[in-house]
Scaffold this active site. Structure first.
Site, PDB file in Angstrom:
ATOM      1  N   LYS A  22      32.902  -4.263 -42.062  1.00  0.00           N
ATOM      2  CA  LYS A  22      32.856  -3.849 -43.362  1.00  0.00           C
ATOM      3  C   LYS A  22      33.018  -4.926 -44.040  1.00  0.00           C
ATOM      4  O   LYS A  22      32.161  -4.813 -44.879  1.00  0.00           O
ATOM      5  CB  LYS A  22      34.344  -3.255 -43.134  1.00  0.00           C
ATOM      6  CG  LYS A  22      34.418  -2.426 -45.176  1.00  0.00           C
ATOM      7  CD  LYS A  22      36.176  -1.759 -45.172  1.00  0.00           C
ATOM      8  CE  LYS A  22      36.505  -2.380 -45.388  1.00  0.00           C
ATOM      9  NZ  LYS A  22      37.101  -2.870 -46.543  1.00  0.00           N
ATOM     10  N   ASN A  23      34.058  -5.736 -44.332  1.00  0.00           N
ATOM     11  CA  ASN A  23      34.382  -7.154 -44.859  1.00  0.00           C
ATOM     12  C   ASN A  23      34.046  -8.098 -45.096  1.00  0.00           C
ATOM     13  O   ASN A  23      33.310  -8.901 -45.899  1.00  0.00           O
ATOM     14  CB  ASN A  23      36.124  -7.630 -44.601  1.00  0.00           C
ATOM     15  CG  ASN A  23      36.656  -6.549 -44.422  1.00  0.00           C
ATOM     16  OD1 ASN A  23      36.541  -5.811 -45.556  1.00  0.00           O
ATOM     17  ND2 ASN A  23      38.221  -6.485 -44.554  1.00  0.00           N
ATOM     18  N   ARG A  94      38.114  -2.852 -54.501  1.00  0.00           N
ATOM     19  CA  ARG A  94      38.120  -3.800 -55.165  1.00  0.00           C
ATOM     20  C   ARG A  94      37.940  -5.044 -55.244  1.00  0.00           C
ATOM     21  O   ARG A  94      37.549  -6.146 -55.605  1.00  0.00           O
ATOM     22  CB  ARG A  94      39.819  -4.282 -54.416  1.00  0.00           C
ATOM     23  CG  ARG A  94      41.200  -3.299 -54.770  1.00  0.00           C
ATOM     24  CD  ARG A  94      42.058  -3.780 -53.987  1.00  0.00           C
ATOM     25  NE  ARG A  94      42.119  -5.529 -54.321  1.00  0.00           N
ATOM     26  CZ  ARG A  94      41.839  -5.981 -55.340  1.00  0.00           C
ATOM     27  NH1 ARG A  94      42.331  -5.879 -56.646  1.00  0.00           N
ATOM     28  NH2 ARG A  94      42.227  -6.963 -55.199  1.00  0.00           N
ATOM     29  N   CYS A 118      46.420  -1.762 -55.281  1.00  0.00           N
ATOM     30  CA  CYS A 118      45.799  -0.533 -54.700  1.00  0.00           C
ATOM     31  C   CYS A 118      47.587  -0.312 -54.054  1.00  0.00           C
ATOM     32  O   CYS A 118      48.449  -0.858 -54.835  1.00  0.00           O
ATOM     33  CB  CYS A 118      45.054  -0.893 -53.824  1.00  0.00           C
ATOM     34  SG  CYS A 118      45.636  -2.197 -52.642  1.00  0.00           S
ATOM     35  N   ARG A 123      47.507  -6.669 -56.399  1.00  0.00           N
ATOM     36  CA  ARG A 123      46.422  -7.542 -55.583  1.00  0.00           C
ATOM     37  C   ARG A 123      44.869  -8.258 -56.784  1.00  0.00           C
ATOM     38  O   ARG A 123      44.526  -7.698 -57.218  1.00  0.00           O
ATOM     39  CB  ARG A 123      45.607  -6.848 -54.724  1.00  0.00           C
ATOM     40  CG  ARG A 123      46.282  -6.436 -53.631  1.00  0.00           C
ATOM     41  CD  ARG A 123      45.750  -5.425 -52.809  1.00  0.00           C
ATOM     42  NE  ARG A 123      44.091  -6.234 -51.894  1.00  0.00           N
ATOM     43  CZ  ARG A 123      43.116  -5.355 -51.656  1.00  0.00           C
ATOM     44  NH1 ARG A 123      43.619  -4.354 -51.071  1.00  0.00           N
ATOM     45  NH2 ARG A 123      42.234  -6.279 -50.911  1.00  0.00           N
ATOM     46  N   PRO A 124      46.005  -9.102 -57.348  1.00  0.00           N
ATOM     47  CA  PRO A 124      45.697  -9.711 -58.979  1.00  0.00           C
ATOM     48  C   PRO A 124      44.184 -10.697 -58.332  1.00  0.00           C
ATOM     49  O   PRO A 124      43.923 -10.573 -57.078  1.00  0.00           O
ATOM     50  CB  PRO A 124      46.724 -11.034 -59.083  1.00  0.00           C
ATOM     51  CG  PRO A 124      47.961 -11.082 -58.375  1.00  0.00           C
ATOM     52  CD  PRO A 124      47.854  -9.744 -57.831  1.00  0.00           C
ATOM     53  N   ASP A 126      43.231 -13.711 -60.105  1.00  0.00           N
ATOM     54  CA  ASP A 126      43.421 -14.941 -61.077  1.00  0.00           C
ATOM     55  C   ASP A 126      42.757 -15.392 -60.097  1.00  0.00           C
ATOM     56  O   ASP A 126      42.066 -16.966 -60.488  1.00  0.00           O
ATOM     57  CB  ASP A 126      45.307 -14.706 -60.915  1.00  0.00           C
ATOM     58  CG  ASP A 126      46.887 -14.619 -59.436  1.00  0.00           C
ATOM     59  OD1 ASP A 126      46.107 -13.938 -58.880  1.00  0.00           O
ATOM     60  OD2 ASP A 126      46.802 -15.729 -59.944  1.00  0.00           O
ATOM     61  N   ASP A 308      45.365  -7.225 -41.119  1.00  0.00           N
ATOM     62  CA  ASP A 308      44.814  -5.922 -41.697  1.00  0.00           C
ATOM     63  C   ASP A 308      45.189  -4.490 -39.833  1.00  0.00           C
ATOM     64  O   ASP A 308      44.548  -4.177 -39.915  1.00  0.00           O
ATOM     65  CB  ASP A 308      42.724  -5.865 -41.402  1.00  0.00           C
ATOM     66  CG  ASP A 308      43.113  -5.990 -42.514  1.00  0.00           C
ATOM     67  OD1 ASP A 308      41.275  -6.732 -43.213  1.00  0.00           O
ATOM     68  OD2 ASP A 308      44.097  -6.087 -43.592  1.00  0.00           O
ATOM     69  N   ARG A 400      36.929   4.982 -45.159  1.00  0.00           N
ATOM     70  CA  ARG A 400      36.222   3.676 -46.125  1.00  0.00           C
ATOM     71  C   ARG A 400      35.794   2.724 -45.133  1.00  0.00           C
ATOM     72  O   ARG A 400      34.664   1.192 -45.051  1.00  0.00           O
ATOM     73  CB  ARG A 400      37.339   3.384 -47.111  1.00  0.00           C
ATOM     74  CG  ARG A 400      38.258   4.213 -47.435  1.00  0.00           C
ATOM     75  CD  ARG A 400      38.705   3.385 -49.104  1.00  0.00           C
ATOM     76  NE  ARG A 400      38.182   2.423 -49.212  1.00  0.00           N
ATOM     77  CZ  ARG A 400      38.795   1.869 -50.527  1.00  0.00           C
ATOM     78  NH1 ARG A 400      39.702   1.911 -50.887  1.00  0.00           N
ATOM     79  NH2 ARG A 400      38.341   0.548 -50.617  1.00  0.00           N
TER      80      ARG A 400
END
Ligand code: EPZ
Length: 422
Positions: A22-23, A94, A118, A123-124, A126, A308, A400
């Site tokens: 997925k990622n 995200r 989330c 979870r910025p 920047d 994860d 998901r």
């Protein structure tokens, strides 16, 4: 909302296919924005996140065809009609922020909603923004959106991340492929998904060296062409199914599994007393008799123990012999599976970023609630061995990131079924 019902106590045996990552796929799909030629991704996982990324890309005017029952994605962004990623899509996923770098690189402008937080943390983004500024982008934050421009195109530069970020490395890498000149990315993420993205971009004509190390060098090119790329195996799904026999007992072979993708995780399973064997067809995990050993875990960027897989490991350690300390060093709020496991009889004390798990003889089935993708699956894993019935609610989180989990686990002998909401 569907729920999943598990009758615990069945040992598992057999083999389970592991899907594409997925990622990796969520970073590979936006790469279509870097070229006007077709990009084909094979071994794509069939997940709701992939469908969300598809809807985001089509909202920009890209074409995404799902072929061979979703296993192949044919993407083309020959005629983009928009460079705006709306909040209503970005807030659902995200990873949508990963269209920012490619849009800037090829089109010189992008308006992308800030993703917002989330369940597992603020979870910025920047680091994503600073990386793109280092390549000459002008960014303005307005009404919850990033308004980015790169007049005259992006220019190669030096990006030094203060700490490792997978997504920011991916955004920077994609943007750098079309920037004029050389880009150096220091303290880059080393995850297999980064290497997979770099491999695909190289097939598209990008000039990248060092992917998989902490320093990546990119020579910008004028344009990229199309390619066909096979999505790398999902090491997190792999680890999840390796833990199933560890919790329920038995022996399972995870097809396509490679120990080099999750070495640190395999080392912890071995320390817990499991047999982990690389076979010609994948990774075989067997649980010997008796209780597992308690082990300590510290999550870290690759090649460390993957964050994860922390929730799944915790589920396994709830019935190990002794006390285990799990230190979550990547996200600030990633123990939400703990109170749900406690409802099943687990003994877990959370203090800041550390969860201390004292093994009990056996969990008891209970109705529990999923709060994020990996917490969901950890509750299902716990239900496999718990005494009696476990009902996991809100399984839309699960869909998901896991293809047909109830089918894959029942194929291994688990007594599990999905109950559609009436
Ligand atoms: C990716 O998220 C994965 N998602 C996550 O998987 C995974 O947990 C994470 O990497 C770490 O491995 C995808 O690839 C789609 P980060 P990402 O940037 O890129 C902070 C799953 O379950 N940070 O490496 O968002 C951040 O808050 C998901 O499949 C900043 O402060 O993770 C976190 O604490 C969950 N500023 C840490 O860095 C930034 O600009 C690592 O985040 C970016 C990140």
């Amino acid at each position: 909302m569907d729920s999943i019902v598990i009758q615990g106590g069945q040992e598992l045996s057999g083999e389970v296919p592991i899907a594409g990552a997925k990622n990796a796929c969520l970073a590979l799909m936006p790469a279509t924005l870097l070229t006007d030629q077709p990009l084909t991704l094979t071994n794509a996982p069939r997940l709701s996140d992939i469908r969300t990324m598809t809807s985001l890309l089509t909202s920009l005017g890209a074409e995404v065809s799902s072929l061979q029952n979703g296993r192949v994605l044919a993407l083309s962004s020959h005629d983009l009609t928009s460079h705006r990623a709306d909040y209503d899509i970005v807030r659902k996923m995200r990873a949508s922020i990963l269209v920012l770098g490619p849009l800037l690189a090829r089109h010189g402008e992008a308006v992308v909603s800030l993703p917002g937080g989330c369940a597992i943390g603020a979870r910025p983004v920047d680091l994503h923004l600073r990386a793109l500024e280092a390549l000459g982008a002008t960014l303005e934050l307005r009404d919850g959106y990033v308004h980015a421009t790169a007049n005259g195109g992006l220019k190669g530069g030096r990006i030094a991340f203060p700490f490792v970020s997978v997504g920011a490395t991916e955004n920077a890498l994609m943007a750098a492929t079309l920037a004029k000149g050389t880009t150096i990315i220091e303290n880059a993420a080393r995850e297999p998904e980064i290497v997979d993205l770099a491999n695909c971009l190289s097939k598209m004509g990008a000039k990248i060296a060092g992917a998989g190390t902490t320093k990546i060098e990119v020579q910008g090119v004028d344009q990229l062409h199309g390619a066909t790329h096979e999505v790398v195996l999902d090491r997190i799904e792999l680890g999840t199914y390796m833990i199933a026999p560890a919790i329920a007992g038995g022996s399972v072979e995870c097809l396509g599994g490679r120990i080099d993708l999750i070495d640190a995780f395999c080392e912890r399973l071995d320390a817990a007393g499991l047999s982990v064997e690389q076979t010609k067809r994948g990774i075989k995990v067997s649980r010997k008799n008796g209780r597992l050993n308690a082990v300590d875990v510290k999550t870290a960027p690759f090649p460390g123990f993957p964050t994860d897989l922390q929730a799944q490991m915790m589920a396994m350690l709830t019935t190990a012999d002794g006390v285990s300390n799990l230190e979550e060093r990547i996200f600030e709020n990633r123990f939400m599976h703990a109170p749900e496991l406690q409802r099943m009889g687990a003994e877990i004390a959370v203090s800041g970023g550390t969860a201390t798990v004292t093994g009990v003889a056996r969990l008891k089935g209970a109705p529990v609630m999923a709060t994020d993708l990996r917490a969901s699956v950890s509750l299902i894993l716990a239900g496999l061995a718990a005494e009696g019935e476990t009902v996991v609610n809100r399984v839309y989180h699960l869909d998901r990131g896991y293809e047909r989990v109830e089918e894959k686990l029942s194929g291994l002998g688990a007594r599990i079924e999905r109950m559609a909401e009436t």
